[in-house]
Design an enzyme around this catalytic site. Structure first.
Site, short mmCIF file in Angstrom:
data_model
loop_
_atom_site.label_atom_id
_atom_site.label_comp_id
_atom_site.label_asym_id
_atom_site.label_seq_id
_atom_site.Cartn_x
_atom_site.Cartn_y
_atom_site.Cartn_z
N ILE A 15 1.16 -1.38 -0.11
CA ILE A 15 0.13 -0.21 -0.14
C ILE A 15 0.67 1.37 0.15
CG2 ILE A 15 -1.93 1.29 0.97
CD1 ILE A 15 -2.59 -1.66 -0.14
N ASN A 61 -0.34 4.02 14.38
CA ASN A 61 0.58 3.42 14.51
C ASN A 61 1.41 4.22 13.64
OD1 ASN A 61 1.58 1.87 12.11
ND2 ASN A 61 1.14 0.52 12.72
N CYS A 95 7.30 -1.79 8.01
CA CYS A 95 6.89 -2.00 6.65
C CYS A 95 7.39 -1.97 5.78
CB CYS A 95 6.58 -0.30 6.42
SG CYS A 95 5.59 -0.03 4.71
N LYS A 121 7.01 -2.43 16.77
CA LYS A 121 6.21 -3.39 15.59
C LYS A 121 7.81 -3.40 14.67
CE LYS A 121 2.66 -4.89 12.53
NZ LYS A 121 1.56 -4.70 11.77
N THR A 163 4.69 -7.96 7.87
CA THR A 163 5.09 -9.07 7.11
C THR A 163 6.05 -9.41 6.46
OG1 THR A 163 4.86 -7.36 5.89
CG2 THR A 163 2.30 -7.81 6.36
N GLY A 215 -5.40 -9.68 11.03
CA GLY A 215 -5.01 -7.81 9.91
C GLY A 215 -6.22 -8.97 8.52
#
Ligand code: FAD
Ligand code: FAD
Ligand code: FMN
Ligand code: FMN
Ligand code: FES
Ligand code: FES
Lengths: 307, 264, 307, 264
Positions: free
Chosen positions: C74, C103, C134, C169, C197, C269
């Site tokens: 994204i 977040n 990310c 995270k 991820t 998620g």
């Protein structure tokens, strides 16, 4: 068997009639699957990890299931290089059209060197695959597969003694796989195999303990396919040696995706457990899928994803 | 041919969580050895990914009909329990080494001891033994009365003693208790033992009968990958390594092993 | 709603009525799912990554499917912290019983600090989750999530300004996640969120290019569950701060497995995309599953897999 | 209720790779807006994991029957094509913003242009327009004659021109070609344009009609995650950001957008 140049691949001097081989540890030494079909149909065979001494492996349970994958912690059980030389490799001699790749594992550099030297002298061994990435064995505190320096050193030592091409099998459990690939290339590796399994775990809700006796296990199967594709795509652009791609391959389309990402050939592991005929089925299906996607030859497709 | 499609004929719940599944298919014609198993693909997707080992409970070789009796444990057997008649089922088998019966002689007496979901393979075994003129006695154990399966079927093959842990059906206790009491099943009363059931039961039997030197065979369970002997997932250790073999594979050397061959 | 102490968890000072929250990026700012059910049923909500300035994100396609998972890139699209403060957080004030975790993402340490300071001042923000992992944004050359030193530095800087607990995270794309967890703990983190991820890729066989415009994407969904369980099991034994566990959770049994591995709460998620009701369904199902496995309370189960 | 189970009534192949699927279920009673879509779960497993967006082709609101027409592209639609009557189907919907029709006035003339698998939603749209007294003309384009779908159905709603790229059915060429020639479809002949089809077609229409200022609506496709506006997978950029909105979400702001709103 009609020679089919569309499927043929050349891999660090090895000429394979097709790009599909069973992955190490998922096909034993071929005996079991030879009861299902003629192993000569395979592009090659990669046999179970071989170590200097016999290994009894880990306690059971050794496998667990995960969504779209499985964990294993076999622990390199194998009868040792003597027995492999005496019994297993001679067994495979009957398959005249089957290049044999021996997966070699160890705890010390000396083990790898000794085993590699011996198996590379067997008349029917075409290549060695150095397993520097088995997540289920504590390698004397050293994790060969996560340190470019040690990986390179090991590769160089084995290259010195091996009479056949040496493939180095990389671990995906690293922050950046490229420097490791480059280090083993610089050390003389003839090719790469990637990827080995991801480290994973499942817990048993009833016993409140890991399902696998070893605790963690190596994750294989369709679940890991996108990680394998990504790593092959990255590494193949940074090295000049061929890659045997693996990780979750189930069908001919998956094979094309791996080749396109940059692999020159592929290995099929876990899928053999689901369907013992998966390798010959994929080989049969491959040309039709190549037609469908306008692929003239496997060789032409290598790395097409980034070229 | 050891892999093939069969068609579901029926799939019916017989007691809580336990189903009897009948399937028909060509490869079933080869399923002549009791104690072997089939490796069943549950569903067609990737979850569950691996096959599930299920014992042969009965075979009609002429009509190529295989009966399996299975208990819903997790995801795979749950999906299996949703099978409907007409549905194709992907089988690998028959696999493994079954109960040795070729050496049996007419007039012998075989003691068949089953526990829980280990009872099913003993049905086909009993029938094949009776065919060879062997007298069969069953001792089958369950937790409680509502779990008792196949009693009538076994009764038609040989005398069948039911044992339940809570005494709600048959004798109260464990199967091994029955052997101690007045059922005329003392060691000298039978020639060979065949057993399938939970590990503690098999262990108790091995501990008791191995020292006696009686002939006996135990069917084991282990988590499997390939089911054909290639992946080394399903090993167990041998008691005394012969020919340097320190382990056995449950899927291909077993699931049936002679009393005393493997550590339990 | 009856207070149910069996499900309640305490998380770095936050008291949650149940351990289930939607994961960042998979639930927007709650608006869309509020049309399906009352968000007060959730243990908490983690909203989409917020950055200093508005971000337009990556070109499309931004998602691809993989076996048992999905890839996304994204690219942190969000309206920027001003707009989040002005519109999104006030929207969530109507849910009186819903702790909000924001977040926070950025390119420089200064960005993180500035955004964290601002959002921590919002009346209904209960905690901050620092997204240092990310995989879809080049973080000014620095990969905060793969270097213990930088991760610690960032954490310390944010801790200085934040008025609410700070969760960090972590990225699973590392050779060893434990030192990174320890570094952020030492720097003052109140808790950890793991895992983000895995980096993956799919190729389109027709176009011969990555399906995702960005090339690589982040792999989420059931496929990654065993990797998440393993990392939480490892890290929870080495730190003394609570963990919000995530990665492939689909149902109540998965939640118990994560808690047993060492998580104190969980985030869901990708499963929201398959079933918008998955979070409340899991919450409803949880007690029955706890009975089935003899679990008296969620708190009691934390880390039971290794305790 | 926007998620629920429906039951498959029929699922039939109509041309090569294209199927017509009829399902019945409570939530279908809400599907009154042409151009909306449903997010369909294909199978019950984790592969495929995500839902698939499929347009509403027709709805019988009283009987709660939804018709979808879909082409088998990959894994998800393949599994959908194996649906059999009686089978449950998990639907999320109706989703998104459909074709605006409330402003339409009796006596207006609407031009509905469809390409390939973009034709289905125009059927329900045409029926709803006709109900409102609007005259409907269809121009539908396909690669070749064997791909033509829904011609008879559309013909019953309004005059329908078929166009094929190879000329094997109807006119030869692209749908936009027909608008140039003697079909009385010059710009002044119609009041509003509605279109759904492949991107190049939509782009050609936008390029041509945006400068003219004609009213028109285009239905877009994009790969989706959630389908409800939460994940930001399906965005497209707006041509001229109003209220600072630089993008639109195909799933929730669309799939239908006014001519000129988004970049194609
Ligand atoms: C040779 C053999 C014969 C068997 N015969 C029967 C039978 O006739 N009837 C019957 O009900 N059950 C039988 N079992 C046990 C049966 O295989 C398991 O109950 C079944 O695999 C559980 O699968 P699941 O998906 O429902 O459970 P899950 O717990 O979800 O399974 C997860 C994984 O663990 C494995 N597993 C779980 N329990 C066992 C087990 N006890 N043995 C081996 N693997 C297991 C599964 O195969 C799977 O890979 C037999 C097992 C073996 C080894
Ligand atoms: C609003 C909308 C309405 C649609 N209506 C219809 C319809 O009525 N009939 C019909 O046949 N098709 C329709 N489509 C296209 C349809 O969604 C895709 O063909 C389908 O998702 C392909 O799935 P697959 O598993 O067969 O293909 P795969 O290629 O295996 O799918 C892989 C992934 O890509 C996505 N994907 C692939 N192609 C498309 C596409 N064109 N659009 C969006 N996502 C895609 C899938 O959803 C899936 O997540 C519509 C798409 C959208 C966005
Ligand atoms: C049961 C099992 C045993 C394995 N043993 C070995 C091994 O001995 N040596 C090795 O290099 N890789 C071993 N692997 C890894 C595979 O060769 C392969 O790299 C991995 O499984 C990914 O491919 P797949 O997803 O197709 O299985 C093993 C994998 C499995 C599942
Ligand atoms: C579409 C999508 C967008 C995401 N966006 C973010 C994000 O903005 N910030 C973040 O920290 N994690 C983000 N994630 C990661 C998730 O929060 C979560 O860590 C990951 O998806 C694993 O959980 P799951 O398997 O349940 O999806 C995103 C994941 C997805 C699928
Ligand atoms: S299950 Fe693979 S060797 Fe037995
Ligand atoms: S698909 Fe998730 S926002 Fe559109």
């Amino acid at each position: 068997m009609i020679d089919n140049q569309r499927l043929a691949v050349s891999l660090a001097g090895l000429n394979l009639k097709n790009p599909v081989m069973p992955a190490s540890g998922c096909f034993g030494f071929g005996r079991e699957y030879a009861e299902f079909y003629d192993l000569n149909r395979l592009g090659a065979i990669v046999v179970k990890a071989t170590t200097m001494e016999e290994r009894l492996g880990n306690p059971v349970p050794r496998v667990a299931e995960t969504p779209g994958g499985m964990l294993n912690a076999i622990g390199l059980q194998n009868p040792g290089v003597d027995e492999v030389m005496k019994t297993e490799l001679p067994y495979l001699e009957q398959f005249k059209d089957l290049p044999v790749i021996v997966n070699v594992a160890g705890t010390e550099i000396e083990d790898y060197v000794a085993v590699s030297q011996r198996v590379s002298e067997a008349p029917n061994v075409s290549a060695i695959e150095l397993n520097i990435s088995c997540p289920n064995v504590k390698c004397g505190g050293i994790t060969f597969g996560t340190d470019p320096g040690i990986a390179g050193e090991l590769t160089a030592a084995v290259k010195k003694v091996s009479k056949v091409p040496v493939f180095v099998k990389l671990s995906p459990n690293v922050t950046d796989i490229v420097p490791i690939a480059q280090a083993v290339e610089a050390a003389g590796a003839d090719g790469l195999s990637m990827i080995n399994t991801l480290v994973g775990m499942r817990l048993n809700l009833k016993t409140r303990r890991p399902i696998i006796a070893n605790g963690t296990g190596g994750l294989s199967g369709p679940a890991i396919k996108p990680v394998a594709i990504r790593m092959i795509y990255q590494v193949s652009q940074q090295v000049n040696i061929p890659i045997i791609g693996m990780g979750g391959i189930q069908n001919a389309e998956d094979v094309l995706e791996f080749i396109m990402a940059g692999a020159s050939a592929v290995a099929v592991g876990t899928a053999n457990f689901v369907d013992p005929f998966v390798c010959p089925n994929i080989i049969d299906e491959l040309e039709q899928k190549m037609d469908e996607y306008g692929v003239s030859s496997i060789q032409e497709l290598v790395g097409a994803g980034w070229k | 041919m050891r892999k093939g499609m069969a068609t579901v004929l029926s799939n019916q719940q017989i007691v809580d969580r336990v189903f009897r599944l009948e399937v028909q298919g060509d490869l079933i014609g080869e399923m002549t050895w009791p104690g072997q198993f089939v490796h069943v693909r549950c569903g067609t997707g990737i979850d569950p990914l691996l096959r599930r080992p299920i014992s042969i409970c009965d075979v009609n070789v002429e009509e190529k009909i295989l009966t399996m009796v299975y208990r819903v444990e997790g995801h795979g057997t749950k999906i299996l329990s949703e099978s409907v008649p007409g549905q194709p089922l992907d089988l690998l088998g028959p696999l493994g080494q079954g109960f040795p019966i070729d050496e049996r002689k007419e007039g012998e007496h075989a003691l068949l001891i089953g526990g829980g979901i280990g009872v099913p393979p003993l049905y086909y075994l009993g029938k094949e033994l009776v065919k060879r003129g062997v007298k069969v006695t069953y001792v089958i154990g369950f937790g409680t009365a509502s779990q008792v399966i196949l009693e009538d079927e076994l009764q038609s093959v040989g005398t069948t003693y039911v044992v339940t842990m809570d005494g709600s059906a048959g004798e109260k206790g464990l199967v091994t208790d029955v052997l101690n009491e007045g059922f005329n099943l003392e060691d000298s009363a039978w020639d060979v033992l065949y057993s399938c059931g939970p590990l503690p039961m098999l262990k108790a039997l091995q501990d008791r009968f191995q020292p006696t030197g009686k002939e006996g065979y135990l069917s084991l369970e282990q988590r499997m990958g390939c089911g054909v002997g290639a992946c080394l997932a399903c090993v167990c250790q041998t008691q005394s390594p012969e020919n340097g073999k320190k382990y056995r594979k449950v899927c291909s050397d077993g699931p049936v092993f002679p009393l005393g061959e493997v550590k339990l």
